[in-house]
Enzyme design. Sequence first.
Site, PDB file in Angstrom:
ATOM      1  N   LYS A  45      10.399  -7.744   0.435  1.00 43.94           N
ATOM      2  CA  LYS A  45      10.465  -6.286   0.485  1.00 43.94           C
ATOM      3  C   LYS A  45       9.426  -5.771   1.476  1.00 43.94           C
ATOM      4  CE  LYS A  45       9.960  -2.239  -2.577  1.00 43.94           C
ATOM      5  NZ  LYS A  45       9.693  -1.787  -3.960  1.00 43.94           N
ATOM      6  N   LYS A  51       5.932  -8.999  -0.539  1.00 46.26           N
ATOM      7  CA  LYS A  51       6.027  -7.538  -0.536  1.00 46.26           C
ATOM      8  C   LYS A  51       4.898  -6.996   0.325  1.00 46.26           C
ATOM      9  CE  LYS A  51       6.040  -3.467  -3.545  1.00 46.26           C
ATOM     10  NZ  LYS A  51       5.938  -2.985  -4.943  1.00 46.26           N
TER      11      LYS A  51
END
Length: 311
Positions: free
Chosen positions: A233, A181
């Site tokens: 992400k 992420k």
Amino acid sequence: MRDLVADVTLEPKNLMLPIFVKEGLEAPRSIEGMADVLQHTEQSFLDVLDDAIGAGIKSVMFFAVPKIRDAKGSQATAENGILSRVIRSARAHVGNDLVLVADLCLDEFTDHGHCGVLDNQGLIDNDSTLIRYADMGLVLAAAGADLLGTSGMMDGQVASIRKALDLRGFENTGILAYSAKYASGFYGPFRNAVESALDGDRKTYQQDYRRTREGLAEVELDLAEGADLIMVKPALVYLDVIAKAAAVSNRPVAAYLVSGEYAMVEASAKAGVIDRELAIFEILYSIRRAGAQIICTYWALEFAKKLKEQR
């Protein structure tokens, strides 16, 4: 002929739907920067679950916006807090017809907007945060969550949560680990959705977009710590990371097509400079092509319906 030789598939089951529920809201409310995405009430989101099942979607992810916030995010571990209530209500409503994913992070619940507990200098205290995450995981598992989305990006979070779950008899509660992420510029509209109080950035615990080896190292660590699925992400601007993660992971790979990526496409379509449906299908297929089995996207419901119609 094109359909005959196509080797990348996309089905409603590949799409995970994020849902925002705000405590005390009397009617669904629009979100700045996210066309057609709503903050839901504790009743209205149940209709969305019915629509998701009807469209062939298999999983939804819940984010909750509490009335009260404090430095430690106390409402995140309240047994009758907003997120716990949402999970219990969803489970009672859909039974086992949907996989229920709960966002396990403190940022929605803290008055400073960071994903963890702060020390006396205002920096993230990683180990103190792990204790909070373990407690939050137990509360959400007891409420009925199937998967816990560990989006906080603390070192050792998967191992800490897995150990706590197993010790309390929640061996069947899985972990969707946000392994790669990044500290991205594409999160802005999401922060409107959860009414984040963040002032500053999260670069001390989210990853640098100039690096790929770190993301893959985190994937391997999370797998070793017991992750059941891994997440990359954002998605669209990290297709290379998705592909590399899929190559090394022995668990399913998910990708989160984030709010800024969503807003960018919607704004371009509204301006009339792209074909909206064609562009979105192309994006979804590109993420599948990169190797993600699951795509968490705000287009999930709309495009699951389109896919079902095509079939």
